[in-house]
Design a protein around this motif. Structure first.
Motif, short mmCIF file in Angstrom:
data_model
loop_
_atom_site.label_atom_id
_atom_site.label_comp_id
_atom_site.label_asym_id
_atom_site.label_seq_id
_atom_site.Cartn_x
_atom_site.Cartn_y
_atom_site.Cartn_z
N MET A 1 0.84 -1.20 0.00
CA MET A 1 0.00 0.00 0.00
C MET A 1 0.88 1.24 0.00
N ASP A 2 0.53 2.21 -0.86
CA ASP A 2 1.31 3.43 -0.97
C ASP A 2 0.98 4.39 0.16
N GLN A 3 2.01 5.13 0.61
CA GLN A 3 1.83 6.14 1.64
C GLN A 3 1.85 7.54 1.05
N ASP A 4 2.41 7.70 -0.17
CA ASP A 4 2.40 8.99 -0.84
C ASP A 4 0.99 9.28 -1.33
N LEU A 5 0.78 10.51 -1.81
CA LEU A 5 -0.51 10.85 -2.39
C LEU A 5 -0.68 10.13 -3.73
N PRO A 6 -1.91 9.84 -4.12
CA PRO A 6 -2.15 9.20 -5.42
C PRO A 6 -1.66 10.08 -6.56
N PRO A 7 -1.41 9.48 -7.72
CA PRO A 7 -0.97 10.26 -8.88
C PRO A 7 -2.08 11.19 -9.36
N GLU A 8 -1.71 12.21 -10.10
CA GLU A 8 -2.71 13.16 -10.60
C GLU A 8 -3.49 12.59 -11.77
N THR A 9 -2.89 11.65 -12.50
CA THR A 9 -3.57 11.03 -13.64
C THR A 9 -3.34 9.52 -13.60
N THR A 10 -4.25 8.78 -14.20
CA THR A 10 -4.12 7.32 -14.26
C THR A 10 -4.98 6.79 -15.40
N ASP A 11 -4.66 5.59 -15.86
CA ASP A 11 -5.50 4.96 -16.90
C ASP A 11 -6.84 4.54 -16.31
N VAL A 12 -6.77 3.83 -15.18
CA VAL A 12 -7.98 3.28 -14.56
C VAL A 12 -8.00 3.68 -13.09
N LEU A 13 -9.06 4.34 -12.68
CA LEU A 13 -9.26 4.68 -11.28
C LEU A 13 -10.39 3.81 -10.73
N ILE A 14 -10.08 3.04 -9.70
CA ILE A 14 -11.07 2.16 -9.07
C ILE A 14 -11.34 2.67 -7.66
N VAL A 15 -12.60 2.95 -7.36
CA VAL A 15 -12.99 3.40 -6.03
C VAL A 15 -13.59 2.21 -5.30
N GLY A 16 -12.84 1.68 -4.34
CA GLY A 16 -13.29 0.51 -3.59
C GLY A 16 -12.37 -0.68 -3.83
N ALA A 17 -11.83 -1.24 -2.74
CA ALA A 17 -10.91 -2.37 -2.84
C ALA A 17 -11.53 -3.63 -2.25
N ASP A 97 -14.73 12.73 -14.83
CA ASP A 97 -13.44 12.05 -14.97
C ASP A 97 -12.43 12.44 -13.90
N THR A 98 -12.80 13.33 -12.99
CA THR A 98 -11.87 13.78 -11.94
C THR A 98 -12.55 13.71 -10.58
N LEU A 99 -11.91 13.01 -9.65
CA LEU A 99 -12.44 12.88 -8.30
C LEU A 99 -11.52 13.58 -7.31
N LEU A 100 -12.12 14.14 -6.26
CA LEU A 100 -11.38 14.82 -5.20
C LEU A 100 -11.35 13.90 -3.98
N TYR A 101 -10.22 13.88 -3.28
CA TYR A 101 -10.06 12.95 -2.18
C TYR A 101 -9.30 13.60 -1.03
N SER A 102 -9.38 12.95 0.12
CA SER A 102 -8.63 13.37 1.30
C SER A 102 -7.87 12.16 1.82
N MET A 103 -6.59 12.36 2.15
CA MET A 103 -5.75 11.27 2.64
C MET A 103 -4.72 11.83 3.60
N ALA A 104 -4.68 11.30 4.81
CA ALA A 104 -3.70 11.71 5.82
C ALA A 104 -3.69 13.22 6.04
N GLY A 105 -4.88 13.81 6.07
CA GLY A 105 -4.99 15.24 6.31
C GLY A 105 -4.70 16.11 5.12
N ARG A 106 -4.39 15.51 3.99
CA ARG A 106 -4.13 16.27 2.77
C ARG A 106 -5.19 15.93 1.73
N SER A 107 -5.38 16.83 0.79
CA SER A 107 -6.38 16.60 -0.25
C SER A 107 -5.73 16.70 -1.61
#
Length: 468
Positions: A1-17, A97-107
């Motif tokens: 599992m990554d601890q950095d912020l997600p990339p700004e772009t991706t081929d496939v974004l899946i919400v839910g693991a 095509d663009t989602l906003l998120y929050s992770m570890a106090g950062r968005s």
């Protein structure tokens, strides 16, 4: 599992693991696509495949084979092409095509060529006197405590609700040392699996149900069919529940009440899909008259009404982990094709297998859901002073008053009472509040239209919205 912020772009974004999201990721990643998965939980797996946060997982005799099966599913994902981010809250969007998120106090924001929504479902809550007491929780919450933290919700436990989900929860808690003081199934359906159409198609599900029943018998558990908890008692904590017999239409039979001393009560009355993100970006929904809720509308390829957006699993219809896995595979394959990648030679066979599993699973679960559908009588458990909206402390009497005053106008009721406008945004109270409102709506109005999802769809710190 990554601890950095997600990339700004991706081929496939899946919400839910969960089952659907991981299955889709396995297909897309093995075809060379860059995949990003965002999940709210601390570990991948969803509810069924939930992984322990402890160093050593609970033995299979307690939690069953689900955790080991979950690890095998996770291992199918090619993590050289996939980045998994947990403890992430997706709370907003910029277009489809663009989602906003929050992770570890950062968005941040992430733009994807294709999106797969696999956000699952949460348990439906039916209010009754005392349901807000400490010690009362959903069966899924108790299962999460056990699977992820090896914690029992109490020592003497009552379980009440409807549907087969009661079986694994009861067996897991009993195997872990909990005393099941009452196991109440409000439905009178006893032989529902045997009445399923084309039973031979559903042997794996039938076998799983039989295994749970055998395990329950070994643990000394018995199901009280046609009974439920009608009241919880206590002050600072739960001390007892009142159990009563119910009629076929789920109204209480007079003179059947009895009190049972417990320190934990678990309820489960079916599931409601997590459609907040889908509604936010504009996906079409469909009304399910049996389950009294709306699911995301998809076609045979798991495509939603929005180009490049797909959905799979419980968000399109309650079906269990087998159906979710099959739909995840189908969604993953469609994404591969949509991005111009040719499927490998062995994948068409996997597609046919997934289609068969999905159709058979949906056929069985549709029968199951009809067998355990809630009847109107359950809504009468809440008395006039029973809190329906827990976040805003709104009793049933206040909702009934304003619903009658405004002819069942949801907007007017919410403006006057703030019901469904608190921290949970109606995820917990929505079913009961809308049922009360519908009783006062004009007869020809039909089911209420879905609430408009608004940013943020989940509670976040105001500072995390800065710049977005």
């Amino acid at each position: 599992m990554d601890q950095d912020l997600p990339p700004e772009t991706t081929d496939v974004l899946i919400v839910g693991a969960g089952a659907a999201g991981l299955s889709a990721a396995a297909v897309a990643s093995h075809h060379g696509l860059e995949v990003t998965i965002l999940d709210e939980n601390a570990r991948p797996g969803g509810q069924y495949y939930r992984q322990s946060r402890l160093a050593g997982a609970l033995p299979a005799r307690i939690v069953g084979p689900s955790q080991e099966a979950g690890r095998k599913l996770i291992d199918k994902v090619d993590f050289s092409r996939t980045r998994l981010f947990c403890d992430v809250i997706v709370w907003g969007n910029e277009g489809s095509d663009t989602l906003l998120y929050s992770m570890a106090g950062r968005s941040g924001r992430i733009t994807a060529k294709t999106i797969i929504l696999a956000t699952g479902a949460h348990e439906r809550v039916v209010p009754f006197p005392g349901w807000t007491l400490p010690g009362v929780m959903t069966a899924g919450a108790a299962q999460t405590l056990l699977k992820s933290q090896a914690i029992l919700p109490g020592r003497r436990i009552a379980i009440a609700g409807t549907g087969p989900f009661l079986f694994p929860v009861a067996t897991q808690l009993a195997a872990a040392g909990g005393e099941i003081a009452a196991l109440c199934e409000v439905s009178h359906s006893r032989l529902w699996p045997l009445r399923a159409p084309h039973l031979w198609r559903h042997l794996p599900v039938f076998r799983e149900a039989v295994q749970y029943l055998i395990r329950m018998r070994q643990l000394g558990l018995s199901i009280a069919h046609g009974y439920t908890v009608v009241e919880a008692h206590g002050c600072d904590s739960l001390r007892a529940v009142t159990v009563a017999q119910m009629t076929e239409d789920m109204t209480e039979k007079p003179g059947t009440r009895r009190e049972v001393e417990v320190d934990a009560l678990l309820t489960s009355f079916g599931f409601v899909p997590n459609t907040q993100i889908a509604r936010l970006i504009g996906c079409d929904l469909r009304w399910d008259a049996v389950q009294k809720t709306r699911f995301v509308r998809v076609d045979a390829a798991q495509a939603t009404s929005l180009p490049g957006v797909f959905a799979a699993g419980e968000i399109v219809g309650i079906g269990g982990h087998r159906v979710a896995k099959a739909e995840g595979v189908l969604a993953g394959m469609e994404v591969v094709g949509a991005l111009g990648v040719t499927l490998r030679d062995d994948w068409p066979t996997a597609r046919r297998k997934a289609v068969r599993a999905q159709r058979a699973g949906r056929e069985f679960t549709d029968h199951m859901l009809r067998s355990f559908a809630l009847k109107p009588g359950m809504l009468n458990l809440a008395t006039a002073d029973t809190i329906l909206c827990r976040c805003e402390s709104v009793p049933r009497s206040e909702i009934d008053y304003h619903a009658a005053l405004w002819d069942g106008s949801r907007r007017a009721v919410k403006q006057c009472t703030r019901a469904g406008m608190g921290r949970c945004q109606g995820r917990i109270c929505g079913f009961a509040v809308e049922a009360c409102i519908e009783r006062h709506a004009l007869a020809e109005s039909g089911p209420l239209s879905p609430d408009t999802a608004q940013i943020p769809v989940k509670p976040i710190a105001l500072v995390q919205t800065g710049g977005n």
